[in-house]
Design a protein around this motif. Structure first.
Motif: not given
Length: 132
Positions: A103-108
């Motif tokens: 899953p993608p990591k959060p942008a911040c």
């Protein structure tokens, strides 16, 4: 393998039983190592050189030939010891199933709750210009 001589073209030729179809590993400007060195040729490095068989995929051979072809020098020799051919497992009948990407990591990251903002008093001027 070891050898001597100036840079030449080194070829390992793999021929079928008819000797008409040749696959090879060809290395230009190759310098033979002075000391015994393990040399590995992987299947992906073997390409079709010539022959009437239209199949470009290397599928095995009946004969192996080592060649030093005239490059810069045109002279030299190699010695081969402990030649080993390994049989590879058969290729699977169907390709492996793809695995889903992580899953993608959060942008911040979420704000750190330990810090609090200090409110500016009403009417206080904002700083302008470069900070020192």
């Amino acid at each position: 393998m070891r050898g001597a001589g100036p840079a030449n073209t080194f070829e390992v030729k793999f021929t079928d039983a008819s000797v008409d179809n040749v696959h090879w590993r060809q290395v230009t400007r190759w310098e033979a190592p002075d000391d015994w060195t393990l040399v590995t040729i992987r299947r992906r490095h073997i390409v079709k050189a010539w022959g009437p068989n239209p199949d470009p995929v290397y599928r095995g051979s009946e004969r192996i030939e080592f060649v030093i072809a005239a490059g810069e020098g045109g002279v030299g020799f190699i010695e081969v010891d402990q030649l080993t051919l390994l049989e590879l497992p058969p290729e699977p009948s169907s390709p492996p199933r793809p695995t889903p990407p992580p899953p993608p990591k959060p942008a911040c990251s979420p704000p750190d709750r330990r810090w609090t903002a200090t409110p500016r008093p009403r009417g206080a001027a904002r700083r302008s210009g470069p900070r020192a």
